[in-house]
Design an enzyme around this catalytic site. Structure first.
Site, short mmCIF file in Angstrom:
data_model
loop_
_atom_site.label_atom_id
_atom_site.label_comp_id
_atom_site.label_asym_id
_atom_site.label_seq_id
_atom_site.Cartn_x
_atom_site.Cartn_y
_atom_site.Cartn_z
N CYS A 31 0.84 -1.21 0.00
CA CYS A 31 0.00 0.00 0.00
C CYS A 31 0.86 1.24 0.00
O CYS A 31 0.66 2.17 -0.77
CB CYS A 31 -0.85 0.06 1.26
SG CYS A 31 -1.99 -1.26 1.40
N CYS A 78 -15.86 -12.65 -20.46
CA CYS A 78 -17.10 -13.42 -20.33
C CYS A 78 -18.22 -12.55 -20.90
O CYS A 78 -17.95 -11.57 -21.60
CB CYS A 78 -17.38 -13.81 -18.88
SG CYS A 78 -17.80 -12.40 -17.83
#
Ligand SMILES: [Zn+2]
Length: 380
Positions: free
Chosen positions: A186, A336
């Site tokens: 992070c 997809c």
């Protein structure tokens, strides 16, 4: 719980909204909202929730203010460096609105204290940057049947979703388990200071809507935001039948701490491609060198009806067992129909340790709309 004359004066612009009115403002006054983490997301969220008149606002954060927090954690001032965040936050929020109650919980949320704390609130707003805490908060909210508004940020991108018990998917439906040690940490990754402001205020908006019952909450929709292109997008997500925590027969029935991992590393290390970006990659790949690793994760009969040139078919249900087939190739791009299964495919690939998987955002539906209306799609 009626409003006092000073509250009536303070909330006048709310009271004149017919959708909210005095009844809505009284609901806000009765509401008890817990903000987990008073960092980049929790700061703007709690500032506005306090101003808006949430009656009881809990701030749980065990950290102290550091100089590097100040470019985005707008709750704090330079003189607050070194102070406990929960304490400094409480002071600032009460200065904005002394009509409300602010409770400072100056400790880190853990499995041992999460249940006792969350039980005392109606709505939870997750502003944590620790992945382990995000899963803990999710599991606690599912087990205790509390609405949860979650958000995550990474560099220039963010995402948000609301969970309401019995009404939609939880965070684990989307990302069943923590993905550890993918990419940079992070702190190394960095974050644009204004980014959490946008996401934190989306969370605050959701909290107000859930507390008052107005509008349509962000349930079953993962909202993504890209600051660089200034684009919002939405991924429809549904409940996972075998979700580890919110399924009918869940595997997780008690809270437990998991290893520390960086929240920003998980879902956001997925590269999201627009239809235009994918077409550009396909054209470039055709012109030079090795082709793309383009994996269509729909069912075979959907694939047979129509698919992208060069795509290979590995149905989502088989992906985990067939990832070895992809070893040694470049980072996969999953597609997809709507972009939902391909996002799950990215999560599976990340869990298996693959770096930088990508998916076609909006799926082949987006491809048909933006690039090629001749591609034949059947209902998934
Ligand atoms: Zn779930």
């Amino acid at each position: 719980m009626t409003l006092s004359p000073s509250e009536t004066a303070r909330y006048r612009r709310h009271l004149t909204l017919p959708e909210l009115g005095p009844a809505g403002q009284e609901r806000l006054k009765c509401a008890r909202v817990l903000v987990v983490g008073s960092g980049g997301l929790g700061s703007p969220a709690s500032l506005y929730l306090a101003a808006a008149g949430i009656g009881t606002l809990g701030i749980v954060d065990g950290d102290r203010v550091e100089p590097s927090n100040l470019h985005r954690q707008v709750l704090f001032e330079t003189v607050d460096i070194g102070r406990l965040k929960a304490e400094a936050a409480r002071e600032r929020l009460l200065a904005i609105n002394p009509e409300i109650t602010v409770v400072a919980h100056a400790f880190t949320l853990r499995a041992s204290n999460a249940r006792e704390l969350i039980e005392r609130y109606d709505i939870v707003l997750d502003g944590t940057d620790r992945l382990s805490t995000r899963y803990l908060v999710n599991d606690a909210c599912v087990l205790l049947r509390k609405p949860l508004i979650t958000a995550a940020i990474h560099r220039f991108e963010g995402q948000a979703m609301s969970y309401v018990p019995g009404r939609g998917p939880c965070y684990r439906c989307l990302f069943p388990q923590a993905v550890e040690a993918v990419g940079e940490s992070c702190a190394d990754a960095g974050v644009l200071g204004v980014l959490p402001g946008v996401l934190g205020l989306i969370q605050a908006t959701e909290a107000i809507k859930l507390a008052t019952g107005i509008g349509e909450p962000l349930i079953g929709r993962l909202l993504t935001y890209d600051a660089l292109s200034l684009r919002f997008a939405e991924l429809p997500v549904s409940r996972r039948r075998e979700c580890p925590v919110c399924a009918e027969h869940p595997r997780i029935t008690a809270l437990e701490d998991t290893a520390e991992a960086c929240a920003a590393d998980a879902p956001l290390s997925v590269r999201r491609l627009s239809a235009t970006a994918l077409r550009r990659l396909l054209v470039e790949a055709r012109r030079s060198g090795p082709g793309l690793v383009l994996i269509d994760v729909r069912e075979p009969w959907e694939f047979d009806a129509g698919h992208l040139e060069g795509a290979r078919n590995i149905p989502l249900g088989e992906l985990r067992g067939r990832l070895d087939d992809l070893a040694g190739e470049g980072p996969p791009i999953f597609v997809c129909r709507s972009g939902r299964r391909s996002l799950t495919a990215c999560a599976i690939a990340l869990q298996a340790g693959m770096a930088a998987p990508a998916h076609l955002e909006g799926g082949l539906l987006e491809w048909v709309a933006a690039i090629d209306p001749r591609l034949r799609l059947v209902a998934g």
